[in-house]
Design a protein around this motif. Structure first.
Motif, PDB file in Angstrom:
ATOM      1  N   TRP A   1       5.117   4.401 -11.170  1.00 59.69           N
ATOM      2  CA  TRP A   1       3.525   5.232 -10.771  1.00 59.69           C
ATOM      3  C   TRP A   1       2.983   5.868 -12.344  1.00 59.69           C
ATOM      4  CZ3 TRP A   1       3.491   9.683  -6.331  1.00 59.69           C
ATOM      5  CH2 TRP A   1       2.885  10.219  -5.997  1.00 59.69           C
ATOM      6  N   ALA A   2       4.114   6.750 -12.172  1.00 62.91           N
ATOM      7  CA  ALA A   2       3.604   7.805 -13.198  1.00 62.91           C
ATOM      8  C   ALA A   2       2.442   6.654 -15.518  1.00 62.91           C
ATOM      9  CB  ALA A   2       4.463   8.408 -14.819  1.00 62.91           C
ATOM     10  N   VAL A   3       3.053   5.669 -15.233  1.00 64.87           N
ATOM     11  CA  VAL A   3       2.981   4.713 -16.306  1.00 64.87           C
ATOM     12  C   VAL A   3       1.399   3.850 -16.018  1.00 64.87           C
ATOM     13  CG1 VAL A   3       3.141   2.344 -17.292  1.00 64.87           C
ATOM     14  CG2 VAL A   3       4.637   4.553 -17.577  1.00 64.87           C
ATOM     15  N   THR A   4       1.054   3.505 -13.877  1.00 66.05           N
ATOM     16  CA  THR A   4       0.695   2.415 -14.153  1.00 66.05           C
ATOM     17  C   THR A   4      -0.706   2.797 -13.374  1.00 66.05           C
ATOM     18  OG1 THR A   4       1.185   1.812 -11.660  1.00 66.05           O
ATOM     19  CG2 THR A   4       2.222   0.594 -13.837  1.00 66.05           C
ATOM     20  N   GLY A   5      -0.337   4.632 -12.552  1.00 66.00           N
ATOM     21  CA  GLY A   5      -1.313   5.321 -11.658  1.00 66.00           C
ATOM     22  C   GLY A   5      -1.345   4.203 -10.034  1.00 66.00           C
ATOM     23  N   GLU A   6      -0.537   3.226 -10.229  1.00 70.76           N
ATOM     24  CA  GLU A   6      -0.159   3.190  -8.283  1.00 70.76           C
ATOM     25  C   GLU A   6       0.551   3.589  -8.111  1.00 70.76           C
ATOM     26  OE1 GLU A   6      -0.282  -1.486  -8.146  1.00 70.76           O
ATOM     27  OE2 GLU A   6      -1.539  -1.284 -10.232  1.00 70.76           O
ATOM     28  N   ARG A   7       0.691   4.426  -6.821  1.00 75.03           N
ATOM     29  CA  ARG A   7       1.158   5.450  -6.305  1.00 75.03           C
ATOM     30  C   ARG A   7       2.005   4.285  -5.425  1.00 75.03           C
ATOM     31  NH1 ARG A   7       0.943  10.416  -3.342  1.00 75.03           N
ATOM     32  NH2 ARG A   7       3.103  10.658  -1.909  1.00 75.03           N
ATOM     33  N   GLU A   8       3.975   4.926  -5.938  1.00 80.17           N
ATOM     34  CA  GLU A   8       5.010   4.257  -4.856  1.00 80.17           C
ATOM     35  C   GLU A   8       5.504   5.592  -4.544  1.00 80.17           C
ATOM     36  OE1 GLU A   8       7.119   1.231  -7.167  1.00 80.17           O
ATOM     37  OE2 GLU A   8       5.890   1.163  -8.649  1.00 80.17           O
ATOM     38  N   GLU A   9       6.304   5.066  -3.451  1.00 78.65           N
ATOM     39  CA  GLU A   9       6.747   5.951  -2.573  1.00 78.65           C
ATOM     40  C   GLU A   9       8.138   6.670  -3.795  1.00 78.65           C
ATOM     41  OE1 GLU A   9       6.193   8.088  -0.098  1.00 78.65           O
ATOM     42  OE2 GLU A   9       4.471   7.223  -0.585  1.00 78.65           O
ATOM     43  N   MET A  10       8.419   7.516  -3.425  1.00 78.73           N
ATOM     44  CA  MET A  10      10.404   7.510  -4.282  1.00 78.73           C
ATOM     45  C   MET A  10      11.696   6.593  -3.548  1.00 78.73           C
ATOM     46  SD  MET A  10      12.438  10.951  -5.301  1.00 78.73           S
ATOM     47  CE  MET A  10      13.563  10.687  -6.524  1.00 78.73           C
ATOM     48  N   TYR A  11      11.721   6.860  -1.839  1.00 81.62           N
ATOM     49  CA  TYR A  11      12.355   6.351  -1.092  1.00 81.62           C
ATOM     50  C   TYR A  11      11.887   5.422   0.028  1.00 81.62           C
ATOM     51  CZ  TYR A  11      16.463   8.358  -3.489  1.00 81.62           C
ATOM     52  OH  TYR A  11      16.882   8.733  -4.212  1.00 81.62           O
ATOM     53  N   PRO A  12      11.593   3.713  -0.008  1.00 78.41           N
ATOM     54  CA  PRO A  12      10.006   3.469   0.877  1.00 78.41           C
ATOM     55  C   PRO A  12      11.519   3.771   2.089  1.00 78.41           C
ATOM     56  CG  PRO A  12      10.360   2.052  -1.429  1.00 78.41           C
ATOM     57  CD  PRO A  12      11.263   3.567  -1.338  1.00 78.41           C
TER      58      PRO A  12
ATOM     59  N   GLY B   1      11.430   6.313   3.665  1.00 78.74           N
ATOM     60  CA  GLY B   1      11.832   7.585   4.106  1.00 78.74           C
ATOM     61  C   GLY B   1      12.725   8.193   4.251  1.00 78.74           C
ATOM     62  N   THR B   2      13.648   9.272   4.243  1.00 76.94           N
ATOM     63  CA  THR B   2      14.612  10.267   4.165  1.00 76.94           C
ATOM     64  C   THR B   2      15.313   9.202   4.976  1.00 76.94           C
ATOM     65  OG1 THR B   2      13.631  12.022   3.165  1.00 76.94           O
ATOM     66  CG2 THR B   2      15.931  12.120   4.834  1.00 76.94           C
TER      67      THR B   2
ATOM     68  N   THR C   1      -1.335   8.931 -14.324  1.00 76.71           N
ATOM     69  CA  THR C   1      -0.933  10.001 -13.666  1.00 76.71           C
ATOM     70  C   THR C   1      -0.224  11.025 -14.411  1.00 76.71           C
ATOM     71  OG1 THR C   1      -0.433  11.086 -11.935  1.00 76.71           O
ATOM     72  CG2 THR C   1       0.720   9.250 -12.126  1.00 76.71           C
ATOM     73  N   THR C   2      -0.229  12.279 -14.195  1.00 76.93           N
ATOM     74  CA  THR C   2       0.546  13.600 -15.162  1.00 76.93           C
ATOM     75  C   THR C   2       1.399  13.601 -14.274  1.00 76.93           C
ATOM     76  OG1 THR C   2      -1.205  15.264 -14.752  1.00 76.93           O
ATOM     77  CG2 THR C   2      -0.409  14.070 -16.723  1.00 76.93           C
ATOM     78  N   GLU C   3       1.266  13.729 -12.801  1.00 80.82           N
ATOM     79  CA  GLU C   3       2.184  14.662 -11.851  1.00 80.82           C
ATOM     80  C   GLU C   3       2.523  13.361 -10.300  1.00 80.82           C
ATOM     81  OE1 GLU C   3       0.540  19.282 -11.812  1.00 80.82           O
ATOM     82  OE2 GLU C   3      -0.356  17.327 -10.334  1.00 80.82           O
ATOM     83  N   VAL C   4       4.216  12.876 -10.331  1.00 79.42           N
ATOM     84  CA  VAL C   4       3.979  12.413  -8.923  1.00 79.42           C
ATOM     85  C   VAL C   4       4.838  12.811  -7.778  1.00 79.42           C
ATOM     86  CG1 VAL C   4       4.361  10.138 -10.816  1.00 79.42           C
ATOM     87  CG2 VAL C   4       6.620  11.699 -10.100  1.00 79.42           C
ATOM     88  N   GLU C   5       5.153  11.890  -6.784  1.00 72.60           N
ATOM     89  CA  GLU C   5       5.527  13.020  -5.786  1.00 72.60           C
ATOM     90  C   GLU C   5       6.890  12.961  -5.075  1.00 72.60           C
ATOM     91  OE1 GLU C   5       4.850  12.869  -1.102  1.00 72.60           O
ATOM     92  OE2 GLU C   5       2.572  13.877  -2.532  1.00 72.60           O
ATOM     93  N   MET C   6       8.133  13.695  -5.479  1.00 72.01           N
ATOM     94  CA  MET C   6       9.470  13.284  -5.218  1.00 72.01           C
ATOM     95  C   MET C   6       9.988  13.517  -3.721  1.00 72.01           C
ATOM     96  SD  MET C   6      11.485  15.269  -8.219  1.00 72.01           S
ATOM     97  CE  MET C   6      12.404  13.455  -8.350  1.00 72.01           C
ATOM     98  N   ARG C   7      10.140  12.877  -2.995  1.00 72.80           N
ATOM     99  CA  ARG C   7      11.274  12.835  -1.768  1.00 72.80           C
ATOM    100  C   ARG C   7      10.866  14.571  -1.498  1.00 72.80           C
ATOM    101  NH1 ARG C   7      16.273  14.192   0.868  1.00 72.80           N
ATOM    102  NH2 ARG C   7      17.118  15.028  -0.263  1.00 72.80           N
ATOM    103  N   GLY C   8      10.350  14.370  -0.051  1.00 71.80           N
ATOM    104  CA  GLY C   8      10.214  15.679   0.036  1.00 71.80           C
ATOM    105  C   GLY C   8       8.754  16.891   0.312  1.00 71.80           C
ATOM    106  N   GLY C   9       7.897  15.446  -0.659  1.00 72.63           N
ATOM    107  CA  GLY C   9       6.610  16.584  -1.131  1.00 72.63           C
ATOM    108  C   GLY C   9       6.905  17.469  -2.373  1.00 72.63           C
ATOM    109  N   PHE C  10       7.881  17.324  -3.108  1.00 68.14           N
ATOM    110  CA  PHE C  10       7.819  18.372  -4.375  1.00 68.14           C
ATOM    111  C   PHE C  10       7.028  17.489  -5.011  1.00 68.14           C
ATOM    112  CE2 PHE C  10      11.425  19.793  -2.377  1.00 68.14           C
ATOM    113  CZ  PHE C  10      11.244  21.216  -2.018  1.00 68.14           C
ATOM    114  N   VAL C  11       5.465  17.895  -5.738  1.00 72.15           N
ATOM    115  CA  VAL C  11       5.142  17.453  -6.964  1.00 72.15           C
ATOM    116  C   VAL C  11       5.568  17.745  -7.982  1.00 72.15           C
ATOM    117  CG1 VAL C  11       2.611  16.852  -7.623  1.00 72.15           C
ATOM    118  CG2 VAL C  11       2.802  17.251  -5.547  1.00 72.15           C
TER     119      VAL C  11
END
Length: 241
Positions: free
Chosen positions: A69-80, A82-83, A125-135
């Protein structure tokens, strides 16, 4: 005692090297784990060593996704999924034999070793979102992975402890643990002092807690008080701090 100045911000290259060493150390331990060991308890409440080993592998896959995600800019869920899907995958893999766990760890470590160096280049992208919505900053992914590798290696309770961790890495993990503790509205008011001369204050610093770096971190990260002492009753730590 004067609080220790924070260490200079490590470079991405340094963090990549630390991740490589932590991975090698973990694989060495995992190679000695037997089928009987896998079903034994870990330091993570309610988890066997098999749960911890599976989580490490699935987290490695998650870090590969966040790196892409960081390299391509295409969003990917950390854990498709969800929890719930993450937890189900850990549960499903926990009872595997030691050889299967080791192969899984080696495969996912190889994928990480290929993916993480791509963070050296320009990031989409300089930021990505981890589990729980933490950027988090994309450049922090290697350190966040290092934290997972070190702490969960210790969680295996298989001959590796925080006393085996390099001093500067311990200080960074302590800085991180204190920073996360300060974010909790249930954080106790403590002054933390290490035998090595470091000091941190949370809140007004009412209760002084002392110990070696590895003992203080074990208390903060896993609420295990065997390596710390205080002239007062140790305050409870919030979960997830």
């Amino acid at each position: 005692m004067t609080p220790t100045a924070p260490p200079a911000r490590p470079s991405l290259e340094q963090d990549l090297g630390l991740v490589q060493k932590a991975t090698t150390d973990l694989l060495t331990t995992a190679s000695r784990v037997t089928d009987d060991d896998v079903s034994g308890p870990s330091l993570c409440e309610g988890w066997t060593r098999g749960h911890v080993l599976t989580h490490i592998a699935r987290n490695a896959e998650a870090m590969v996704r966040l790196t892409r995600w960081a390299v391509t800019g295409e969003r990917e869920e950390m854990y498709p999924g969800g929890t719930e899907k993450r937890d189900a995958d850990i549960e499903a893999g926990a009872d595997r034999g030691a050889a299967e766990h080791l192969a899984d760890l080696r495969d996912t470590a190889s994928a990480l070793a290929e993916a993480l160096p791509r963070l050296r280049g320009d990031l989409a992208t300089t930021e990505v979102e981890m589990r729980g919505g933490f950027v988090v900053p994309s450049a922090s992914l290697p350190f966040l992975l290092l934290r997972e590798l070190v702490l969960h290696h210790v969680d295996l309770d298989a001959g590796y402890s925080l006393a085996d961790v390099e001093g500067l890495v311990l200080v960074r993990l302590l800085d991180d643990a204190v920073s996360r503790l300060r974010l909790s509205h249930r954080a106790p008011s403590v002054t933390l002092r290490t035998d090595e001369g470091d000091a941190w204050t949370v809140g007004s610093g009412e209760v002084e807690v002392t110990g070696a770096r590895h003992g203080v971190l074990l208390w903060l990260a896993r609420r295990i008080p065997s390596g710390v002492s205080s002239g007062q009753e140790l305050p409870p730590l919030p979960r997830g701090a």
